[in-house]
Design a protein around this motif. Structure first.
Motif, short mmCIF file in Angstrom:
data_model
loop_
_atom_site.label_atom_id
_atom_site.label_comp_id
_atom_site.label_asym_id
_atom_site.label_seq_id
_atom_site.Cartn_x
_atom_site.Cartn_y
_atom_site.Cartn_z
N LEU A 17 0.85 -1.20 0.00
CA LEU A 17 0.00 0.00 0.00
C LEU A 17 0.89 1.25 0.00
CD1 LEU A 17 -2.67 -0.89 2.73
CD2 LEU A 17 -3.09 -0.64 0.27
N PRO A 18 0.44 2.33 -0.62
CA PRO A 18 1.20 3.58 -0.52
C PRO A 18 1.40 3.94 0.97
CG PRO A 18 -0.54 3.80 -2.16
CD PRO A 18 -0.74 2.47 -1.49
N ASP A 19 2.49 4.64 1.25
CA ASP A 19 2.88 4.90 2.64
C ASP A 19 1.87 5.65 3.48
OD1 ASP A 19 5.22 3.60 2.80
OD2 ASP A 19 6.45 5.28 2.07
N ASN A 20 1.08 6.52 2.83
CA ASN A 20 0.17 7.35 3.62
C ASN A 20 -1.13 6.63 4.01
OD1 ASN A 20 -0.61 7.25 0.98
ND2 ASN A 20 -1.29 9.39 0.87
N CYS A 21 -1.24 5.35 3.65
CA CYS A 21 -2.49 4.62 3.94
C CYS A 21 -2.51 4.07 5.35
CB CYS A 21 -2.64 3.44 2.98
SG CYS A 21 -3.01 3.91 1.31
N ARG A 22 -3.72 3.91 5.87
CA ARG A 22 -3.91 3.16 7.12
C ARG A 22 -4.42 1.78 6.73
NH1 ARG A 22 -8.10 4.61 10.75
NH2 ARG A 22 -9.03 5.84 9.08
N PRO A 23 -3.60 0.75 6.79
CA PRO A 23 -4.05 -0.59 6.36
C PRO A 23 -5.21 -1.08 7.23
CG PRO A 23 -1.68 -0.55 6.75
CD PRO A 23 -2.20 0.73 7.28
N ILE A 24 -6.16 -1.73 6.60
CA ILE A 24 -7.32 -2.22 7.35
C ILE A 24 -6.90 -3.26 8.38
CG2 ILE A 24 -7.90 -4.00 5.62
CD1 ILE A 24 -10.90 -3.25 6.26
N TRP A 25 -5.75 -3.90 8.14
CA TRP A 25 -5.31 -4.97 9.05
C TRP A 25 -4.46 -4.42 10.20
CZ3 TRP A 25 -3.82 -4.86 3.79
CH2 TRP A 25 -2.53 -4.36 3.55
N SER A 26 -4.28 -3.09 10.27
CA SER A 26 -3.32 -2.58 11.27
C SER A 26 -3.72 -2.92 12.70
CB SER A 26 -3.08 -1.08 11.09
OG SER A 26 -4.30 -0.42 11.05
N ASP A 27 -5.02 -3.08 12.96
CA ASP A 27 -5.40 -3.44 14.33
C ASP A 27 -5.87 -4.90 14.45
OD1 ASP A 27 -7.64 -2.97 12.88
OD2 ASP A 27 -8.55 -1.53 14.28
N TRP A 28 -5.53 -5.71 13.43
CA TRP A 28 -5.90 -7.12 13.53
C TRP A 28 -4.86 -7.85 14.38
CZ3 TRP A 28 -7.33 -8.71 7.78
CH2 TRP A 28 -8.49 -8.01 7.41
N MET A 29 -5.33 -8.80 15.16
CA MET A 29 -4.41 -9.53 16.03
C MET A 29 -3.87 -10.74 15.27
SD MET A 29 -4.54 -7.78 18.78
CE MET A 29 -4.02 -8.81 20.14
N ILE A 30 -2.95 -10.48 14.37
CA ILE A 30 -2.39 -11.58 13.58
C ILE A 30 -0.90 -11.66 13.86
CG2 ILE A 30 -1.79 -12.29 11.22
CD1 ILE A 30 -4.56 -11.29 10.39
N GLU A 31 -0.41 -12.87 14.02
CA GLU A 31 1.01 -13.08 14.30
C GLU A 31 1.82 -12.84 13.02
OE1 GLU A 31 4.10 -13.08 15.82
OE2 GLU A 31 2.63 -13.72 17.32
N THR A 32 2.47 -11.70 12.94
CA THR A 32 3.24 -11.41 11.73
C THR A 32 4.66 -10.99 12.10
OG1 THR A 32 2.39 -9.16 11.76
CG2 THR A 32 1.30 -10.69 10.27
N ALA A 33 5.17 -11.59 13.16
CA ALA A 33 6.47 -11.17 13.68
C ALA A 33 7.57 -11.23 12.62
CB ALA A 33 6.85 -12.05 14.86
N THR A 34 7.52 -12.21 11.75
CA THR A 34 8.60 -12.34 10.78
C THR A 34 8.25 -11.71 9.44
OG1 THR A 34 7.72 -14.47 10.09
CG2 THR A 34 9.42 -14.49 11.79
N SER A 35 7.14 -11.01 9.43
CA SER A 35 6.67 -10.47 8.16
C SER A 35 7.39 -9.19 7.77
CB SER A 35 5.18 -10.22 8.28
OG SER A 35 4.81 -9.16 7.48
N ASN A 36 7.50 -8.98 6.47
CA ASN A 36 8.15 -7.77 5.96
C ASN A 36 7.15 -6.68 5.63
OD1 ASN A 36 10.77 -8.75 5.91
ND2 ASN A 36 10.28 -9.94 4.07
N ILE A 37 5.90 -6.93 5.97
CA ILE A 37 4.87 -6.05 5.47
C ILE A 37 5.13 -4.60 5.83
CG2 ILE A 37 2.42 -5.49 5.67
CD1 ILE A 37 2.18 -8.59 6.24
N ARG A 38 5.12 -3.78 4.83
CA ARG A 38 5.23 -2.34 4.95
C ARG A 38 6.56 -1.85 5.52
NH1 ARG A 38 1.85 0.91 3.89
NH2 ARG A 38 2.28 2.34 5.58
N LYS A 39 7.54 -2.70 5.56
CA LYS A 39 8.88 -2.20 5.88
C LYS A 39 9.43 -1.52 4.61
CE LYS A 39 10.52 -5.41 9.31
NZ LYS A 39 11.18 -6.71 9.32
N ALA A 40 10.25 -0.52 4.81
CA ALA A 40 10.79 0.19 3.66
C ALA A 40 11.64 -0.76 2.81
CB ALA A 40 11.66 1.34 4.14
N VAL A 41 11.67 -0.51 1.51
CA VAL A 41 12.44 -1.37 0.60
C VAL A 41 13.93 -1.20 0.90
CG1 VAL A 41 12.90 -1.94 -1.80
CG2 VAL A 41 10.71 -0.96 -1.16
#
Ligand code: AMP
Ligand code: MN
Ligand code: MN
Ligand code: MN
Length: 289
Positions: free
Chosen positions: A265-289
């Motif tokens: 998603l573009p940086d200025n977005c608020r992802p719908i999943w931002s307050d979901w309780m999902i285990e994403t500890a190893t995820s790269n989601i939305r980290k800068a390239v």
């Protein structure tokens, strides 16, 4: 780097070509971590998808894509994290499927007058027997050699002004949002850039949707261009809406929409999943390239 959340996909429960189980496995193999199954007007594939997901470690979000008529436009509203046993939701979806049954016969009658025989049985044979979509008619007409691909069938037979077009009334926008909320879910305007609306009309849709308590718009979609991502991100911000991302995967035969290729998603977005309780500890989601 791609978005590991894919919150829009279809199985054989509606107009996809993969069973819910095969769909989940394909998504997991492509690196999708969180997948929503969002069949048109049905949740019939959810149980199978949930059990496949628990075997392969993917997080399956129960979802649905509800057909809505808003100001004479067909608009799709996605429900995510819905309780698929919810009675209000199921009663609403059942009415939509009843309309689909009637419409399928009507489409076939009109095609028959245009010289195309057996379209109802043909479309039904491409479906799982419980829900018929225009996509199933498109597959039948391609099979009959009447067009070289599904897009061309839509263009020449199934849209307004063409022989197999049947106008109709789907759910109201307020109903779709209400059913989703009643089922404990969040609502998303699907692929907004695809609607043939002026900018001001689209903004009226977003405004009404936000006033009804709608949560998000699909900013990144398999059917959006790069420019669309930024336009839709801006609209989301303007109306205080969150952003969602989904491929709208239907079939491996559609090479331009594959799992594991959705941009972030573009940086200025608020992802719908931002307050979901999902285990994403190893995820790269939305980290800068
Ligand atoms: P229905 O809900 O039965 O009216 O069918 C709508 C579905 O048809 C959409 O979800 C798409 O999967 C498909 N569809 C709509 N327009 C097109 C098109 N121009 N080319 C290919 N598929 C389309
Ligand atoms: Mn579809
Ligand atoms: Mn759609
Ligand atoms: Mn869809």
């Amino acid at each position: 780097m791609f978005c590991e959340y894919d919150l829009h996909s279809h199985s054989t429960a509606s107009d996809g070509t993969l069973s819910p189980g095969d769909l989940v496995n394909r998504a997991a193999n492509a690196g999708v971590r969180v997948l929503a199954l969002t069949d048109h007007d049905t949740t019939a594939g959810i149980e199978e998808a949930l059990s496949a997901a628990s075997s392969c470690g993917l997080v399956l979000i129960p979802g649905v894509e509800i057909s809505v008529t808003w100001n004479k436009h067909t608009v799709h509203i996605i429900g995510l994290n819905v309780d698929h046993d919810n009675r209000t939701l199921q009663l609403g979806l059942r009415e939509l499927r009843r309309f689909r049954d009637w419409r399928a016969k009507e489409i076939a009658e009109r095609l028959e007058k245009a010289g195309i025989a057996g379209a109802y049985e043909g479309a039904l044979a491409h479906s799982n027997g419980t829900l018929v979509s225009r996509t199933h008619f498109a597959r039948y007409l391609v099979e009959q050699g009447l067009a070289s691909d599904e897009r061309r069938v839509f263009k020449h037979y199934l849209v307004k002004g063409k022989p197999g077009f049947v106008p109709g009334q789907w759910a109201e926008l307020a109903q779709a949002v209400e059913w989703i909320h009643d089922a404990g879910g969040v609502s998303v305007v699907a692929h907004p850039a695809r609607y043939k609306m002026t900018r001001s009309k689209l903004r009226r849709l977003f405004n009404e949707f936000a006033e009804l308590g709608g949560e998000a718009i699909e900013v990144v979609s398999g059917s959006h261009s790069r420019d669309d991502y930024f336009t839709m991100a801006k609209h989301a911000g303007d109306f205080g809406l969150q952003a969602s991302a989904g491929s709208d995967f239907h079939s491996p035969d559609n090479p331009w929409i594959e799992f594991g290729q959705l941009p972030l998603l573009p940086d200025n977005c608020r992802p719908i999943w931002s307050d979901w309780m999902i285990e994403t500890a190893t995820s790269n989601i939305r980290k800068a390239v």
